[in-house]
Every structure is written in structure tokens, then in C-alpha cells.
Design an enzyme around this catalytic site. Sequence first.
Site, PDB file in Angstrom:
ATOM      1  N   LYS A   1       2.063   2.009  -5.217  1.00  0.00           N
ATOM      2  CA  LYS A   1       2.720   1.462  -6.414  1.00  0.00           C
ATOM      3  C   LYS A   1       1.900   1.705  -7.679  1.00  0.00           C
ATOM      4  O   LYS A   1       2.450   2.009  -8.728  1.00  0.00           O
ATOM      5  CB  LYS A   1       2.944  -0.051  -6.266  1.00  0.00           C
ATOM      6  CG  LYS A   1       3.973  -0.416  -5.229  1.00  0.00           C
ATOM      7  CD  LYS A   1       4.153  -1.915  -5.129  1.00  0.00           C
ATOM      8  CE  LYS A   1       2.970  -2.626  -4.497  1.00  0.00           C
ATOM      9  NZ  LYS A   1       2.719  -2.317  -3.097  1.00  0.00           N
TER      10      LYS A   1
ATOM     11  N   GLY B   1      -4.112  -4.341  -4.251  1.00  0.00           N
ATOM     12  CA  GLY B   1      -5.102  -3.311  -4.550  1.00  0.00           C
ATOM     13  C   GLY B   1      -4.373  -2.097  -5.077  1.00  0.00           C
ATOM     14  O   GLY B   1      -3.661  -1.440  -4.337  1.00  0.00           O
ATOM     15  N   HIS B   2      -4.499  -1.843  -6.365  1.00  0.00           N
ATOM     16  CA  HIS B   2      -3.788  -0.720  -6.963  1.00  0.00           C
ATOM     17  C   HIS B   2      -4.804   0.326  -7.431  1.00  0.00           C
ATOM     18  O   HIS B   2      -5.650   0.039  -8.263  1.00  0.00           O
ATOM     19  CB  HIS B   2      -2.919  -1.206  -8.130  1.00  0.00           C
ATOM     20  CG  HIS B   2      -1.777  -2.076  -7.682  1.00  0.00           C
ATOM     21  ND1 HIS B   2      -0.997  -2.808  -8.527  1.00  0.00           N
ATOM     22  CD2 HIS B   2      -1.275  -2.304  -6.435  1.00  0.00           C
ATOM     23  CE1 HIS B   2      -0.079  -3.461  -7.826  1.00  0.00           C
ATOM     24  NE2 HIS B   2      -0.237  -3.168  -6.562  1.00  0.00           N
TER      25      HIS B   2
ATOM     26  N   ASP C   1       0.816  -1.221   0.000  1.00  0.00           N
ATOM     27  CA  ASP C   1       0.000   0.000   0.000  1.00  0.00           C
ATOM     28  C   ASP C   1       0.845   1.265   0.000  1.00  0.00           C
ATOM     29  O   ASP C   1       0.445   2.293   0.551  1.00  0.00           O
ATOM     30  CB  ASP C   1      -0.969   0.019   1.205  1.00  0.00           C
ATOM     31  CG  ASP C   1      -1.773  -1.257   1.291  1.00  0.00           C
ATOM     32  OD1 ASP C   1      -2.304  -1.680   0.254  1.00  0.00           O
ATOM     33  OD2 ASP C   1      -1.860  -1.831   2.392  1.00  0.00           O
TER      34      ASP C   1
ATOM     35  N   GLN D   1       2.068  -6.080  -3.077  1.00  0.00           N
ATOM     36  CA  GLN D   1       2.390  -6.133  -1.637  1.00  0.00           C
ATOM     37  C   GLN D   1       3.726  -5.411  -1.377  1.00  0.00           C
ATOM     38  O   GLN D   1       4.065  -4.511  -2.124  1.00  0.00           O
ATOM     39  CB  GLN D   1       2.437  -7.585  -1.124  1.00  0.00           C
ATOM     40  CG  GLN D   1       1.083  -8.293  -1.096  1.00  0.00           C
ATOM     41  CD  GLN D   1       0.714  -8.930  -2.422  1.00  0.00           C
ATOM     42  OE1 GLN D   1       1.519  -9.596  -3.041  1.00  0.00           O
ATOM     43  NE2 GLN D   1      -0.516  -8.740  -2.862  1.00  0.00           N
TER      44      GLN D   1
END
Length: 428
Positions: free
Chosen positions: A16, A40-41, A13, A222
Site C-alpha cells: 500500500k 509498516g509502509h 503487506d 493492514q
Amino acid sequence: MANVTVIGAQWGDEGKGKLVDWLSNRADVVVRFQGGHNAGHTLVVGDQVYKLSLLPSGVVQGKLSVIGNGVVVDPWHLLEEIAKLGGQGVAVTPELLILADNACLILPLHKDLDQAREKAAIKKIGTTGRGIGPAYEDKVGRRAIRVADLADREALIAKIDRLLAHHGPLRRGLGLPEADGAALLAELEVIAPKVLPFAKPAWLHLNELVRAGRRVLFEGAQGALLDVDHGTYPYVTSSNTVAGQAAAGSGLGAKATGYILGIVKAYTTRVGEGPFPTELFDEIGQRIGEVGKEFGTVTGRARRCGWFDAALVRQSVALNGIAGIALTKLDVLDGFATLKICTGYRLGDQEFSYLPAGLKAQEQLVPVYEELEGWSDSTQGARSWRDLPANAVKYVRRIEELIGAPVALLSTSPQRDDTIMMRDPFAD
Ligand code: IMP
């Protein structure tokens, strides 16, 4: 011009997605090499917000994107994400997306197992509940179903039998209903024709692209401290998240990783359970969480927040071979009178400049802090180094000194263009 590998240097988080999106217009192909849809991007482009979990962030810019063999793929989720992006005007076609035919699948029984174990555990890991760990277990246990198997009914039947022979006792032990092999086969046969057009020998395409001088951007998911070997085990994810995995997880040689860009948040966060030496349990931690909007993209869980941990990032610089960092969310620290940076740890009368491997030790470490003066002006949206308050510059410079890596990029808001480039990673 080098390739670039983008990895999270903390517990994930770090932002990225934005950086990969920003860098992808300088690349020819964007590659995911580990993890799955636990990532989660979030990409903000003008007034559009794209939330990706499995697809490489390059798809939004229309860049050739590859899901490498190191990724575990939930095929139902993949189709959902493709459909969702289609609804936002991004057509993900087999010309745009290559799915490695030797990637392993995440099946509903993996998700069942992940969630049932978390429910039954006295000490939870705090997983995303998406079946990532059990899918990797089946991969190394040599009983996984791979993308290419979707084209071979006989192989699929034999593999499902083998898989259920393993999962039967596990499910019974956890009080889950028996898995239905025939139903699983039928479900896989429904999605196979939709998934298979994307399936290709990704390693071969990537090697050809590299030979033709194309630039590759590897997109890590991650963060290094969630790496299954190097992270805060067992409170980690089930893949190698460090930069070295970019080669193995895509089928390119080790040299392909190129410039390694570590994404680093100006403070520290973590979702799920596990050691976190600089965690703040007071109103400062709460303020960071609120201003930084620290809620998980995948699960919506509130992230734990704490001061910047330079010892941890220094370790990450070493583990990944980080050449430079992209520092994100500096603006969240606007308005603090003083800021703290952790430079090492104490455990009884022992001092550590790194995170020791033992879990008990990790949980009992006392951070050693140095204090810096904060700044009152806003850094949000700054587009040049000169726009930053002097104390913000001092904070960034001190981070560089302590972690032993320079700041290559500074991200000053979620917007794509609010990025200050100190050096071009592709030019190194
Ligand atoms: P899993 O990857 O779902 O097995 O979860 C294992 C650990 O990794 C948990 O602490 C999760 O919160 C964490 N994790 C997995 N994916 C991400 C991510 O993309 N960002 C931050 N933490 C993650």
C-alpha cells in the site's frame, strides 16, 4: 475527480505504501483513518528508503497529511517518526501534518498489556506488540486519553486515575508491576508541548477541504482479512480495516470514500497466527518469501507465504466495495513453471466460494486450485502492459475474472515509477 480510498485486500503487506506514495502527487491531502504504528509502509524513492508506521505516506511528497480520529496514536512513537524523517530531509511541520484532537492515545501500559498477554497466552494472536488492541479496548470502554486531553492537566489527572483503576487488576493478574500514575502524568506533560501543535479538529479541516474541491486520498493500513468484524477473528487487528471505516475514522461523510482501490499481492502472505488456506510449507513457499523479501517492516518477522487466493480477494472486493485493484509483486512469480490460484474451498463434502465465519471451519478448509502456466521472462520493472510475457497477462486476466474487479494499476517493482496505469483512480 473523485477521492480515492486505498485499502489492503488480503492480510496486509500488499504494498500500500508504494501505491499511496505514487498516487499522492495526484491528491491534495492524505488521510490515515484506522490502526496505529502496527502498520509498516515502505516507500522507495530513488536511493532513499522511507519506513513509515504511523505517519500518512503523503508526508514524503510534502502533501498535507492527516492522522484521523480512527487511528490510535502512540505520541512517543509519533515524535520519533517525525524526527527520523527529519533526519532524511523531510520536515514534518504542523503545516504539513494534522493530528485529530479526538484520536485516542496508546500509552506504555497498553504495550505492556499487549506483550504480557501474548507471552501468557497458550494460543497467541501474534500481535505486533505495540499496544494497539489494548488501546482500542480502552477507547470503546470510554476510558481512553485523547490527544485533546494533553492540553488539560485536570482532565488528564482524572483520566489517568480512571484508567489505572481498570488496568491495576489486569496488571496484577499478569504479574506486571503496578503502573505509576504520577510518572505517566509527568511523561505526558513532557511530550504534550511537542504533540499539541499538530492537534486540530481534523474533521473540520477535512470537510472544508472537500467543500473547496480538494482531492482526498485515504490510506488504509493492514488488510480486509484482518478487520475486527470481517477478518479471521480472533486472529485480526483491533480496528475496522475495510474501506467503510475511512469516513468514520476521519469525520467525513460516507460518500467521501470515492473510488475504492484494493491493493492485492500476486500471491498471498500473512504475518502472525491464524487461518491461511493456501499457505505453502514447502520450498515453493520458501522461494516466494525469499524472492519477495517477505519480512515484516515493523517486527522483522518472516511472513507466511502461499498461492493467490481468489476466493478470499473476491470476498474482499465485496466487503470493501472495491472498484479496481492495484496488483503488486507479480515479478516474484517470474520463473515458475506452473502457478496455482485458489478458486474456492472444500470442507468435508461441503463446498464454499467464500471464507466461512467459524474459526474451526477456516482452519480446516481445503483449497480448490486451478493451474496456470508460468512465464520465464522477467516482469520486473515493466512500465507497459506490452512488456509483459503472454502468460503473465493471462494470469492477471484470470485474477480479474475470478475476483470480479479490474486491474487499475500494476506495480512491477518497489520503485515509484515502475507502475503501469490501466485507469486513473482519481478520474473515475
Ligand atoms: P496488532 O494489530 O498488533 O494487534 O496485531 C494483530 C494481527 O494483525 C497480527 O496477526 C499482526 O501480525 C497483524 N498485523 C497488524 N498490523 C499489520 C500490518 O501492517 N501488516 C500485516 N499484518 C499486520
